[in-house]
Design a protein around this motif. Structure first.
Motif, PDB file in Angstrom:
ATOM      1  N   ALA A 125      19.469  14.734  54.192  1.00 35.97           N
ATOM      2  CA  ALA A 125      20.796  14.523  54.786  1.00 35.97           C
ATOM      3  C   ALA A 125      21.792  15.368  54.003  1.00 35.97           C
ATOM      4  O   ALA A 125      22.567  14.861  53.195  1.00 35.97           O
ATOM      5  CB  ALA A 125      21.167  13.045  54.749  1.00 35.97           C
ATOM      6  N   VAL A 126      21.725  16.666  54.257  1.00 37.94           N
ATOM      7  CA  VAL A 126      22.536  17.626  53.495  1.00 37.94           C
ATOM      8  C   VAL A 126      23.332  18.468  54.483  1.00 37.94           C
ATOM      9  O   VAL A 126      23.117  18.377  55.694  1.00 37.94           O
ATOM     10  CB  VAL A 126      21.599  18.527  52.650  1.00 37.94           C
ATOM     11  CG1 VAL A 126      20.834  17.705  51.616  1.00 37.94           C
ATOM     12  CG2 VAL A 126      20.631  19.303  53.544  1.00 37.94           C
ATOM     13  N   PRO A 127      24.267  19.313  53.990  1.00 38.47           N
ATOM     14  CA  PRO A 127      25.006  20.170  54.925  1.00 38.47           C
ATOM     15  C   PRO A 127      24.068  20.997  55.807  1.00 38.47           C
ATOM     16  O   PRO A 127      22.974  21.384  55.372  1.00 38.47           O
ATOM     17  CB  PRO A 127      25.831  21.060  53.991  1.00 38.47           C
ATOM     18  CG  PRO A 127      26.056  20.190  52.789  1.00 38.47           C
ATOM     19  CD  PRO A 127      24.783  19.418  52.625  1.00 38.47           C
TER      20      PRO A 127
ATOM     21  N   ARG B 226      37.916  14.341  57.118  1.00 37.99           N
ATOM     22  CA  ARG B 226      37.700  14.801  55.745  1.00 37.99           C
ATOM     23  C   ARG B 226      37.285  13.647  54.854  1.00 37.99           C
ATOM     24  O   ARG B 226      37.643  12.507  55.118  1.00 37.99           O
ATOM     25  CB  ARG B 226      38.988  15.401  55.170  1.00 37.99           C
ATOM     26  CG  ARG B 226      39.331  16.769  55.704  1.00 37.99           C
ATOM     27  CD  ARG B 226      40.685  17.229  55.161  1.00 37.99           C
ATOM     28  NE  ARG B 226      40.932  18.623  55.519  1.00 37.99           N
ATOM     29  CZ  ARG B 226      40.432  19.654  54.849  1.00 37.99           C
ATOM     30  NH1 ARG B 226      39.710  19.457  53.760  1.00 37.99           N
ATOM     31  NH2 ARG B 226      40.679  20.887  55.258  1.00 37.99           N
ATOM     32  N   ARG B 227      36.564  13.950  53.808  1.00 39.93           N
ATOM     33  CA  ARG B 227      36.208  12.974  52.790  1.00 39.93           C
ATOM     34  C   ARG B 227      37.096  13.216  51.577  1.00 39.93           C
ATOM     35  O   ARG B 227      37.485  14.362  51.317  1.00 39.93           O
ATOM     36  CB  ARG B 227      34.750  13.158  52.369  1.00 39.93           C
ATOM     37  CG  ARG B 227      33.712  12.397  53.168  1.00 39.93           C
ATOM     38  CD  ARG B 227      33.770  12.648  54.632  1.00 39.93           C
ATOM     39  NE  ARG B 227      32.630  12.059  55.357  1.00 39.93           N
ATOM     40  CZ  ARG B 227      32.479  12.118  56.669  1.00 39.93           C
ATOM     41  NH1 ARG B 227      33.402  12.691  57.416  1.00 39.93           N
ATOM     42  NH2 ARG B 227      31.439  11.576  57.247  1.00 39.93           N
ATOM     43  N   PRO B 228      37.406  12.150  50.829  1.00 40.57           N
ATOM     44  CA  PRO B 228      38.233  12.343  49.629  1.00 40.57           C
ATOM     45  C   PRO B 228      37.544  13.268  48.616  1.00 40.57           C
ATOM     46  O   PRO B 228      36.329  13.216  48.450  1.00 40.57           O
ATOM     47  CB  PRO B 228      38.382  10.931  49.060  1.00 40.57           C
ATOM     48  CG  PRO B 228      37.430  10.071  49.797  1.00 40.57           C
ATOM     49  CD  PRO B 228      37.006  10.762  51.043  1.00 40.57           C
TER      50      PRO B 228
ATOM     51  N   ASN C 209      33.747  18.687  51.715  1.00 44.70           N
ATOM     52  CA  ASN C 209      34.205  18.840  53.098  1.00 44.70           C
ATOM     53  C   ASN C 209      33.566  20.046  53.767  1.00 44.70           C
ATOM     54  O   ASN C 209      34.232  20.820  54.469  1.00 44.70           O
ATOM     55  CB  ASN C 209      35.735  18.911  53.126  1.00 44.70           C
ATOM     56  CG  ASN C 209      36.340  17.528  52.946  1.00 44.70           C
ATOM     57  OD1 ASN C 209      35.904  16.581  53.611  1.00 44.70           O
ATOM     58  ND2 ASN C 209      37.302  17.403  52.051  1.00 44.70           N
ATOM     59  N   TRP C 210      32.272  20.118  53.595  1.00 44.53           N
ATOM     60  CA  TRP C 210      31.520  21.241  54.170  1.00 44.53           C
ATOM     61  C   TRP C 210      31.647  21.315  55.690  1.00 44.53           C
ATOM     62  O   TRP C 210      31.545  22.378  56.282  1.00 44.53           O
ATOM     63  CB  TRP C 210      30.046  21.137  53.753  1.00 44.53           C
ATOM     64  CG  TRP C 210      29.396  19.839  54.152  1.00 44.53           C
ATOM     65  CD1 TRP C 210      29.376  18.683  53.435  1.00 44.53           C
ATOM     66  CD2 TRP C 210      28.692  19.573  55.370  1.00 44.53           C
ATOM     67  NE1 TRP C 210      28.708  17.704  54.122  1.00 44.53           N
ATOM     68  CE2 TRP C 210      28.271  18.224  55.314  1.00 44.53           C
ATOM     69  CE3 TRP C 210      28.367  20.335  56.495  1.00 44.53           C
ATOM     70  CZ2 TRP C 210      27.558  17.627  56.353  1.00 44.53           C
ATOM     71  CZ3 TRP C 210      27.647  19.739  57.520  1.00 44.53           C
ATOM     72  CH2 TRP C 210      27.251  18.401  57.444  1.00 44.53           C
TER      73      TRP C 210
ATOM     74  N   GLY D 149      43.748  24.477  56.801  1.00 45.92           N
ATOM     75  CA  GLY D 149      42.852  25.414  56.121  1.00 45.92           C
ATOM     76  C   GLY D 149      41.417  25.317  56.580  1.00 45.92           C
ATOM     77  O   GLY D 149      40.559  26.057  56.123  1.00 45.92           O
ATOM     78  N   ARG D 150      41.135  24.421  57.495  1.00 46.09           N
ATOM     79  CA  ARG D 150      39.768  24.303  58.007  1.00 46.09           C
ATOM     80  C   ARG D 150      39.422  25.504  58.878  1.00 46.09           C
ATOM     81  O   ARG D 150      40.311  26.172  59.413  1.00 46.09           O
ATOM     82  CB  ARG D 150      39.588  23.001  58.784  1.00 46.09           C
ATOM     83  CG  ARG D 150      40.256  22.963  60.138  1.00 46.09           C
ATOM     84  CD  ARG D 150      40.032  21.634  60.836  1.00 46.09           C
ATOM     85  NE  ARG D 150      40.600  20.516  60.068  1.00 46.09           N
ATOM     86  CZ  ARG D 150      40.220  19.246  60.208  1.00 46.09           C
ATOM     87  NH1 ARG D 150      39.270  18.934  61.065  1.00 46.09           N
ATOM     88  NH2 ARG D 150      40.783  18.294  59.498  1.00 46.09           N
ATOM     89  N   GLU D 151      38.133  25.750  59.012  1.00 45.50           N
ATOM     90  CA  GLU D 151      37.664  26.847  59.863  1.00 45.50           C
ATOM     91  C   GLU D 151      37.009  26.330  61.146  1.00 45.50           C
ATOM     92  O   GLU D 151      37.096  26.967  62.194  1.00 45.50           O
ATOM     93  CB  GLU D 151      36.628  27.690  59.109  1.00 45.50           C
ATOM     94  CG  GLU D 151      37.173  28.364  57.871  1.00 45.50           C
ATOM     95  CD  GLU D 151      36.055  28.842  56.952  1.00 45.50           C
ATOM     96  OE1 GLU D 151      36.377  29.191  55.800  1.00 45.50           O
ATOM     97  OE2 GLU D 151      34.875  28.852  57.360  1.00 45.50           O
ATOM     98  N   THR D 152      36.318  25.218  61.045  1.00 42.76           N
ATOM     99  CA  THR D 152      35.694  24.692  62.259  1.00 42.76           C
ATOM    100  C   THR D 152      36.782  24.019  63.096  1.00 42.76           C
ATOM    101  O   THR D 152      37.761  23.494  62.561  1.00 42.76           O
ATOM    102  CB  THR D 152      34.584  23.682  61.929  1.00 42.76           C
ATOM    103  OG1 THR D 152      35.137  22.627  61.140  1.00 42.76           O
ATOM    104  CG2 THR D 152      33.447  24.338  61.168  1.00 42.76           C
ATOM    105  N   TYR D 153      36.598  24.030  64.410  1.00 42.38           N
ATOM    106  CA  TYR D 153      37.642  23.560  65.316  1.00 42.38           C
ATOM    107  C   TYR D 153      37.755  22.031  65.310  1.00 42.38           C
ATOM    108  O   TYR D 153      36.764  21.316  65.191  1.00 42.38           O
ATOM    109  CB  TYR D 153      37.352  24.037  66.735  1.00 42.38           C
ATOM    110  CG  TYR D 153      37.527  25.531  66.926  1.00 42.38           C
ATOM    111  CD1 TYR D 153      38.137  26.323  65.940  1.00 42.38           C
ATOM    112  CD2 TYR D 153      37.103  26.148  68.093  1.00 42.38           C
ATOM    113  CE1 TYR D 153      38.300  27.690  66.129  1.00 42.38           C
ATOM    114  CE2 TYR D 153      37.266  27.520  68.297  1.00 42.38           C
ATOM    115  CZ  TYR D 153      37.857  28.279  67.299  1.00 42.38           C
ATOM    116  OH  TYR D 153      38.024  29.618  67.497  1.00 42.38           O
TER     117      TYR D 153
END
Lengths: 322, 403
Positions: free
Chosen positions: B109-111, B198-200, B211-212, B257-261
């Protein structure tokens, strides 16, 4: 000269439906006008719940179960308990309202246990089971042991259909169908065509949203139909199927060749009272039992050892299927 | 007396009410082979799976955990079964966990960008593998993982599309196959929320690691993390795949600043079935949350994660209600809104059933329902959907995706 006809106003179908006893009810009646109010029906049903429902903490039945010696009954509780005694006797104890502690232990009651019972637990609970531990004197229902508890779910809905039917009759309605939770009472015929009422017998394994969800369709103009089956409430433990119909003699669920039994009787309380016990007898005994009784008919769905599903019916019931 | 036999086979009891709570207890009584499990990745998902595994103590025994972040390992100690913390090995490098001979099976359970490498390593280390969805980051990795898994036929590689295992979704697949919905032309799916996803982050240097999901390098965004479940279900239930995919999206609310929509929509056309699937997700509205509706000319199925309702079309309803009354055991009842519940009680979390099946696949040496082939098909769909969304182009299914 003018001939005048006194034309009767046409009868129309009226439908009422709602929720009660953890299920739905449907009433169809034929009359010139809508003369039954939903609130009246709901108030009758609430009254029955307050007496017979295990799901209402304040109900009379729960008060009896919590009591150490017993309680004074009301009309509903007294009627159903008295009938239960009769059916207990007739079925050799296969129908037994004191089965409640076992039903709960197997996870089919109001409270869900944390684990399945072991043999020691079953033996202990069996000590509290037996209609012989109950007695009804005047209006008082007495228990001989504090741990004796009753479950009327096997008969209360059939009785409820009777109560609704009697209410409709008291309003002068002759043609109606009153159903609650799949147990129903029929009186008279569809109007204005005067055809018999048709009732589908649910097909086990078929979903209710299937195009032909009925195993058979019954046509009748009087009496009650109720069905007991093990095809919806069950779970598997190892190779065993545990269903909600518990044998009061052994403490374990009935394991017979029957999948469902549909009973016809003059009234709902009788039909509903017998259907569970017939499930417990298995096909052969159940068939013989019903054939011996006047005013009782039954339709059986069963499996043969090779897993194929068949159905059959007693003589009197077979006439309803034509 | 007349008897008439019915040619119905033993599946007669499938219409049963599943008593999940009791059923779980019943399972616990059965003797089981208890599988020693290592969990690689102890973020929300890894910990969530471990939480669910507590309900399956006879099936799995967590013996090792792995995460690159120390605080994650610390957090995970709290979700391990009471008293087991001392005996559970903690690793920061997944290679070390895979070298641990005591570990029979792993949950990964990884990115998303790491799925392929870790699955490959785990298979090569001889482990049984439960790999979170989406199976791989892109199409080439999906194709490659199929080849690699082919070298290890005795090992299970199950992909975490857990809806394939829940009794509810299974039932819906059956309803589709039996034609209760009629011809399905439209499928509506949403997975909406009103938060930043987002996660802290305890230390700013860890932003990209934690926050991958916000970064294209690591994540397939909302389509990969959320919509892939429904995309996979449609592939499975209709035994199909989309032929054409169009999409759109943007960073429309969280300009952080995120890249994914944070707002996406993809329309998948299933040419062979004559069916359109609308898959959308936003991070800026939670009113409807999860939507999954399958619309046929005979009826609609509307699904939540753990409950579902069938709504017959008017004509179907008429056909279903041809009699004056129905008698039956524990009659299934219609809702007030004209729908019929598909099951009479909510199911457990899908992961529970998926893990039960992972255990079964290992013990009985079977291929799981969500396997490398089906996982690859869904990974292709997600990849194509993201291509369509990011590049505003129409994507076509190619013959080489028919693995």
């Amino acid at each position: 000269m003018q001939v005048s006809f006194i034309q009767k106003p046409a009868l129309k179908a009226f439908h009422l439906e709602g929720y009660a006893q953890g299920t739905t009810y449907h009433i169809t009646y034929y009359h010139t006008h809508a003369i039954i109010r939903q609130v009246a029906i709901d108030s009758i049903l609430n009254g029955i719940d307050s007496s017979l429902s295990l799901y209402k903490p304040y109900s009379l039945i729960n008060r009896f179960n919590r009591s150490t010696e017993g309680i004074a009954t009301d009309h509903y509780l007294k009627t159903v308990v008295a009938k239960s005694f009769e059916i207990y006797k007739e079925t050799g104890g296969l129908f037994d309202v004191t089965v409640q502690p076992l039903v709960e232990a197997w996870g089919f009651g109001v409270k869900h246990p944390d684990s399945l019972p072991d043999t020691a637990r079953i033996s202990a609970l069996l000590k509290c089971v037996g209609t012989g531990k109950l007695s009804l004197k005047n209006n008082y229902l007495h228990k001989s042991l504090p741990c004796v508890k009753i479950d009327l779910n096997g008969i209360a809905q059939g009785y409820t259909a009777d109560v609704l039917a009697n209410y409709l009759r008291s309003k002068g309605i002759q043609n109606f169908l009153a159903e609650i939770g799949g147990e129903l009472v029929v009186s008279g015929r569809r109007q204005p065509g005067s055809e018999k009422m048709s009732v589908g017998i649910e097909a086990p394994g078929n979903d209710p949203y299937e195009p032909a969800p009925y195993q058979r369709i019954v046509h009748l103009d009087h009496g009650a139909l109720t069905t007991s089956g093990n095809y919806r409430k069950f779970y598997e433990s190892g190779a065993k199927k545990i269903n909600h119909l518990i044998d009061p003699h052994t403490g374990y669920s009935f394991q017979t060749d029957l999948i469902s039994v549909t009973v016809w009787a003059k009234d709902g309380i009788t039909a509903d009272g017998y259907d569970n016990a017939l499930m417990g007898m298995g096909l052969k005994k159940a068939m013989e039992f019903v054939e011996r009784k006047k005013d009782l008919g039954a339709y059986f769905i069963y499996t043969t050892p090779d897993g194929v599903v068949h159905d059959t019916a007693t003589h009197s019931f077979y006439t309803l299927l034509q | 007396m007349s008897r008439r036999s019915f040619i119905k086979k033993t599946t007669v009891l499938t219409g049963g009410l599943l008593l999940h709570n009791s059923m779980m207890k019943a399972f616990a009584l059965d003797a089981d082979h208890r599988i020693n499990l290592g969990v690689i990745g102890c973020g929300d998902r890894g910990k969530g799976i471990m939480q669910i595994l507590k309900e399956l103590p006879t099936k799995f025994n967590i013996v090792a955990i792995c995460d690159v972040l120390d605080f994650r390992l610390k957090e995970t100690e709290k979700v391990l079964p009471a008293g087991s913390v001392q005996s559970v090995k903690q690793y920061k490098d997944h290679h070390q966990l895979l070298d641990d001979k005591n570990v029979e099976a792993v949950v990964i359970a990884v990115p998303l960008n790491l799925h392929f490498n870790l699955a490959k390593d785990a298979l090569e280390a001889g482990k049984q593998v439960y790999l979170e969805k989406t199976m791989t980051y892109n199409i080439p990795q999906a194709a490659s993982l199929i080849n690699i898994a082919g070298n290890y036929p005795k090992q299970v590689l199950q992909i975490g599309h857990q809806y394939r295992y829940t009794p509810l979704y299974y039932k819906v697949k059956e309803m589709i196959e039996k034609g209760y919905l009629g011809k399905v032309t439209q499928i509506d799916c949403r997975w909406d929320r009103n938060w930043d996803w987002r996660r802290p982050v305890p230390d700013p240097s860890l932003e990209r690691k934690i926050n991958w999901r916000m970064y294209k390098e690591f994540s397939g965004g909302l389509p990969a993390e959320l919509l892939s479940h429904q995309i996979d279900f449609v592939n499975w239930a209709f035994n199909t795949h989309p032929t054409t995919i169009v999409g759109t999206g943007g960073i429309d609310f969280y300009k952080d600043g995120r890249e994914t929509y944070d707002n996406v929509q993809a329309v998948l056309r299933y040419g062979k079935e004559g069916m359109i699937g609308n898959f959308g997700a936003t991070c800026a509205n939670a009113r409807e949350g999860y939507i999954f509706k399958l619309k046929g000319n005979k009826g609609t199925v509307s699904l939540l994660v753990n409950e579902g309702v069938f709504y017959p079309e008017a004509q179907t309803r008429k056909e279903l209600q041809t009699v004056d009354g129905v008698t039956g055991a524990t009659k299934i009842t219609w809702n007030k809104d004209g729908g019929m519940p598909i099951l009479t009680e909510p199911t457990k979390d899908g992961t529970y059933y998926a893990m039960v099946d992972f255990h079964k696949s290992i013990v009985q040496k079977q291929s799981p329902a969500s396997n490398v082939m089906t996982g690859a098909r869904t990974a292709v769909c997600v990849h194509l959907a993201n291509e369509a969304i990011y590049t505003n182009t129409v994507q076509q299914w190619k013959p080489e995706y028919n693995f």
